[in-house]
Scaffold this motif. Structure first.
Motif, PDB file in Angstrom:
ATOM      1  N   ALA A 110      10.957  -8.337  33.295  1.00 16.08           N
ATOM      2  CA  ALA A 110      10.496  -7.131  33.143  1.00 16.08           C
ATOM      3  C   ALA A 110      11.427  -5.871  33.010  1.00 16.08           C
ATOM      4  O   ALA A 110      11.099  -4.782  32.501  1.00 16.08           O
ATOM      5  CB  ALA A 110       9.557  -7.120  34.213  1.00 16.08           C
ATOM      6  N   ILE A 111      12.516  -5.967  33.672  1.00 18.60           N
ATOM      7  CA  ILE A 111      13.384  -4.805  33.985  1.00 18.60           C
ATOM      8  C   ILE A 111      14.633  -5.083  32.725  1.00 18.60           C
ATOM      9  O   ILE A 111      15.302  -6.304  32.959  1.00 18.60           O
ATOM     10  CB  ILE A 111      13.957  -4.662  35.136  1.00 18.60           C
ATOM     11  CG1 ILE A 111      12.746  -4.686  36.148  1.00 18.60           C
ATOM     12  CG2 ILE A 111      14.747  -3.459  35.399  1.00 18.60           C
ATOM     13  CD1 ILE A 111      11.807  -3.479  35.989  1.00 18.60           C
ATOM     14  N   MET A 112      15.078  -4.003  32.010  1.00 21.78           N
ATOM     15  CA  MET A 112      16.240  -4.172  31.310  1.00 21.78           C
ATOM     16  C   MET A 112      17.596  -4.355  32.098  1.00 21.78           C
ATOM     17  O   MET A 112      17.778  -3.489  32.780  1.00 21.78           O
ATOM     18  CB  MET A 112      16.223  -2.868  30.296  1.00 21.78           C
ATOM     19  CG  MET A 112      17.306  -2.815  29.319  1.00 21.78           C
ATOM     20  SD  MET A 112      16.909  -1.660  28.183  1.00 21.78           S
ATOM     21  CE  MET A 112      18.278  -1.571  26.970  1.00 21.78           C
ATOM     22  N   ASN A 113      18.384  -5.047  31.487  1.00 16.29           N
ATOM     23  CA  ASN A 113      19.582  -5.169  32.024  1.00 16.29           C
ATOM     24  C   ASN A 113      20.428  -3.968  31.447  1.00 16.29           C
ATOM     25  O   ASN A 113      20.710  -3.982  30.165  1.00 16.29           O
ATOM     26  CB  ASN A 113      20.447  -6.674  31.577  1.00 16.29           C
ATOM     27  CG  ASN A 113      21.841  -6.664  31.869  1.00 16.29           C
ATOM     28  OD1 ASN A 113      22.321  -5.886  32.645  1.00 16.29           O
ATOM     29  ND2 ASN A 113      22.430  -7.852  31.461  1.00 16.29           N
ATOM     30  N   SER A 307      15.955   6.225  46.014  1.00 18.38           N
ATOM     31  CA  SER A 307      15.230   5.541  44.754  1.00 18.38           C
ATOM     32  C   SER A 307      16.106   5.393  43.600  1.00 18.38           C
ATOM     33  O   SER A 307      17.051   6.167  43.486  1.00 18.38           O
ATOM     34  CB  SER A 307      13.634   5.937  44.537  1.00 18.38           C
ATOM     35  OG  SER A 307      12.978   6.285  45.516  1.00 18.38           O
ATOM     36  N   SER A 308      15.681   4.795  42.610  1.00 15.17           N
ATOM     37  CA  SER A 308      16.533   4.765  41.321  1.00 15.17           C
ATOM     38  C   SER A 308      15.645   4.218  40.023  1.00 15.17           C
ATOM     39  O   SER A 308      14.391   4.042  40.405  1.00 15.17           O
ATOM     40  CB  SER A 308      17.565   3.332  41.559  1.00 15.17           C
ATOM     41  OG  SER A 308      18.310   3.382  42.668  1.00 15.17           O
ATOM     42  N   TRP A 309      16.034   4.611  38.853  1.00 16.84           N
ATOM     43  CA  TRP A 309      15.631   4.621  37.621  1.00 16.84           C
ATOM     44  C   TRP A 309      15.835   3.189  37.152  1.00 16.84           C
ATOM     45  O   TRP A 309      16.684   2.561  37.070  1.00 16.84           O
ATOM     46  CB  TRP A 309      15.885   5.605  36.738  1.00 16.84           C
ATOM     47  CG  TRP A 309      15.915   6.945  37.411  1.00 16.84           C
ATOM     48  CD1 TRP A 309      17.071   7.796  38.068  1.00 16.84           C
ATOM     49  CD2 TRP A 309      14.779   7.904  37.497  1.00 16.84           C
ATOM     50  NE1 TRP A 309      16.751   8.843  38.454  1.00 16.84           N
ATOM     51  CE2 TRP A 309      15.162   9.002  38.212  1.00 16.84           C
ATOM     52  CE3 TRP A 309      13.430   7.718  37.217  1.00 16.84           C
ATOM     53  CZ2 TRP A 309      14.479  10.188  38.505  1.00 16.84           C
ATOM     54  CZ3 TRP A 309      12.515   8.847  37.466  1.00 16.84           C
ATOM     55  CH2 TRP A 309      13.050   9.785  38.171  1.00 16.84           C
ATOM     56  N   TYR A 310      14.379   2.549  36.425  1.00 14.85           N
ATOM     57  CA  TYR A 310      14.628   1.276  35.784  1.00 14.85           C
ATOM     58  C   TYR A 310      13.898   1.579  34.498  1.00 14.85           C
ATOM     59  O   TYR A 310      12.846   2.117  34.303  1.00 14.85           O
ATOM     60  CB  TYR A 310      13.879   0.221  36.510  1.00 14.85           C
ATOM     61  CG  TYR A 310      14.543   0.090  37.877  1.00 14.85           C
ATOM     62  CD1 TYR A 310      15.736  -0.834  37.963  1.00 14.85           C
ATOM     63  CD2 TYR A 310      14.267   0.866  38.960  1.00 14.85           C
ATOM     64  CE1 TYR A 310      16.452  -0.927  39.071  1.00 14.85           C
ATOM     65  CE2 TYR A 310      15.090   0.798  40.178  1.00 14.85           C
ATOM     66  CZ  TYR A 310      16.327  -0.099  40.384  1.00 14.85           C
ATOM     67  OH  TYR A 310      16.814  -0.181  41.456  1.00 14.85           O
ATOM     68  N   VAL A 311      14.454   0.734  33.626  1.00 15.58           N
ATOM     69  CA  VAL A 311      13.721   0.509  31.965  1.00 15.58           C
ATOM     70  C   VAL A 311      12.993  -0.714  31.947  1.00 15.58           C
ATOM     71  O   VAL A 311      13.398  -1.673  32.266  1.00 15.58           O
ATOM     72  CB  VAL A 311      14.754   0.619  31.049  1.00 15.58           C
ATOM     73  CG1 VAL A 311      14.216   0.313  29.635  1.00 15.58           C
ATOM     74  CG2 VAL A 311      15.560   2.006  30.891  1.00 15.58           C
ATOM     75  N   LEU A 312      11.555  -0.488  31.645  1.00 16.93           N
ATOM     76  CA  LEU A 312      10.944  -1.700  31.510  1.00 16.93           C
ATOM     77  C   LEU A 312      11.283  -2.349  30.088  1.00 16.93           C
ATOM     78  O   LEU A 312      11.217  -1.859  29.011  1.00 16.93           O
ATOM     79  CB  LEU A 312       9.486  -1.317  31.418  1.00 16.93           C
ATOM     80  CG  LEU A 312       9.020  -0.805  33.004  1.00 16.93           C
ATOM     81  CD1 LEU A 312       7.314  -0.766  33.132  1.00 16.93           C
ATOM     82  CD2 LEU A 312       9.431  -1.441  33.907  1.00 16.93           C
ATOM     83  N   ASN A 313      11.275  -3.533  30.173  1.00 16.38           N
ATOM     84  CA  ASN A 313      11.832  -4.506  29.004  1.00 16.38           C
ATOM     85  C   ASN A 313      10.937  -4.640  27.898  1.00 16.38           C
ATOM     86  O   ASN A 313      11.409  -4.525  26.737  1.00 16.38           O
ATOM     87  CB  ASN A 313      12.292  -5.695  29.398  1.00 16.38           C
ATOM     88  CG  ASN A 313      13.675  -6.151  29.151  1.00 16.38           C
ATOM     89  OD1 ASN A 313      14.268  -5.716  28.494  1.00 16.38           O
ATOM     90  ND2 ASN A 313      14.148  -7.386  29.750  1.00 16.38           N
TER      91      ASN A 313
END
Length: 429
Positions: A110-113, A307-313
């Protein structure tokens, strides 16, 4: 006529199906990203600044920022990821550090590498550790939860102690000794705590480099000598008579602003809450949090929150979303410098440590350069893996801990019982 109407109906349905089926693709063609976060005054304000900065060089991009309460955000995110339906999900989302391991494990695709996009050596490594799986990194670290012992210099000195001793670092045993003197001579409690919240226990754990689970995510309760000593120290603190008790956030802030606590050992983000009370300006100061007296590698540096930021894949526009993060929170020193002043951000982005606003004196906190100190301490925080079940394990531990008073059980029994319940109720080993 009926046949014509039927054909038109079928055609309309077909067009609807095609439109629905291609919605994600068409969105990918648009230069648009949607970002979810919570806290209007902090995270949303940071996003607005980042958006303005990014649009200077990318004016054709549309950036939509959506605010949710953190619990609502996580519920919506989990619901969408569980269903496999990406429609309605954001391109970028903020996720608390204590929660990210569960997301990465439950939804591995679900989360981009971002390993090849973000320079992770530029960030505090304790933050990077919790977004790393099998050597790959999956987010952009944001705010530091580096801890400090905020303390009232006037009350400490009235009780006969010096700023120099506190600033050099003390142990929790010494903290209790000082607290008893402060309470006796000033009538003020040494600190204020919510007995149902183990936030201070987490602070003690990370300062000593341990957690409820080990690096492999397995329970590390039974035989964890550091955790045994931490709970013993916490229990000694709670029984010392130097603690004012509160039950919620409003009472927490109120107790501090009303002068009912001489110290606040907590995350750096509490600086803004302390400084709400103008009458106390110049009486506050910061020092490292106390160490554990009988743990050799215990430090005065820890973390609480963040917290941190995440890109959904699979939402679309991955590369655009990643580019936004890389050129803002992972690459724009001027942006971070602005956020230090605007929202009191304590960044985990190391190149911004020497930015102008990070090196200014703060009159409220005895003219200390608090952001410079926060930055130095952030680099010294022992990295630990928070695992997937921090809050769930802690809920069980808090219940068992109460039995020390109600049933007279030992700390070893508390941990043994918590271990058994975690295995049966949470299904972890």
């Amino acid at each position: 006529m009926k046949k014509i109407l039927s054909l038109l109906t079928i055609l309309a349905m077909a067009l609807t199906i095609v439109a629905c089926g291609t919605k994600e693709d068409s969105n990918s063609d648009e230069q648009k990203i949607t970002i979810w976060a919570w806290d209007k005054a902090f995270n949303i304000a940071a996003l607005e600044e980042a958006k303005a900065s990014y649009l200077k060089e990318n004016p054709d991009v549309e950036i939509e920022i959506v605010e949710y309460a953190q619990d609502d955000l996580m519920q919506k995110l989990n619901t969408g990821l569980n269903s496999g339906v990406t429609e309605g999900l954001p391109n970028i989302t903020l996720i608390e550090d204590y929660r990210i391991a569960g997301i990465l494990a439950s939804y591995p695709d679900a989360i981009m590498n971002l390993s090849d996009i973000v320079k992770y050596d530029d960030f505090a490594q304790y933050k990077v550790a919790n977004m790393t799986v099998d050597g790959k990194q999956y987010g952009v670290p944001f705010d530091s939860g580096v801890t400090a012992m905020f303390y009232r210099t006037d009350l400490i000195e009235e009780a006969g102690f010096t700023v120099d001793e506190i600033d050099k670092g003390i142990t929790w045993d010494r903290f209790i000794e000082i607290g008893k003197a402060v309470k006796e001579k000033t009538g003020v409690a040494m600190l204020t705590l919510d007995p149902s919240d183990f936030g201070l226990v987490r602070t003690m754990m990370q300062s000593a480099g341990t957690w409820y689970t080990n690096e492999e995510g397995k329970l590390d309760l039974i035989g964890n000598e550091k955790l045994e000593k931490i709970l013993a120290t916490y229990n000694k603190l709670m029984e010392s008579g130097i603690v004012n008790q509160h039950t919620d956030w409003a009472q927490f802030v109120g107790a501090v602003n009303e002068g009912k606590a001489a110290t606040v050992p907590t995350g750096c983000w509490f600086a803004s809450s302390i400084s709400q009370e103008e009458s106390q300006s110049g009486t506050w100061r910061i020092a490292p949090v106390p160490k554990l007296a009988d743990v050799a590698d215990s430090t005065g540096y820890s973390n609480s929150g963040g917290s941190s930021w995440y890109v959904l894949n699979k939402v679309g526009n991955n590369e655009l979303a990643a580019d936004f993060l890389a050129k803002t929170f992972a690459g724009d020193v001027d942006l971070i410098n602005t956020l230090v002043e605007k929202i009191n951000l304590v960044t985990t982005y190391l190149p911004a440590a020497t930015a102008e606003n990070n090196t200014k004196e703060n009159a409220y906190f005895s003219n200390q350069k608090i952001f410079e100190l926060f930055g130095e301490w952030t680099e010294k925080i022992p990295p630990v893996k928070y695992g997937m079940n921090t809050y769930a394990i802690e809920d069980l531990l808090e219940i068992e801990y109460q039995k020390i008073d109600t049933s007279g059980i030992s700390i070893e029994e508390v941990l043994k019982n918590t271990d058994a319940q975690a295995k049966s109720q949470l299904g972890i080993e």
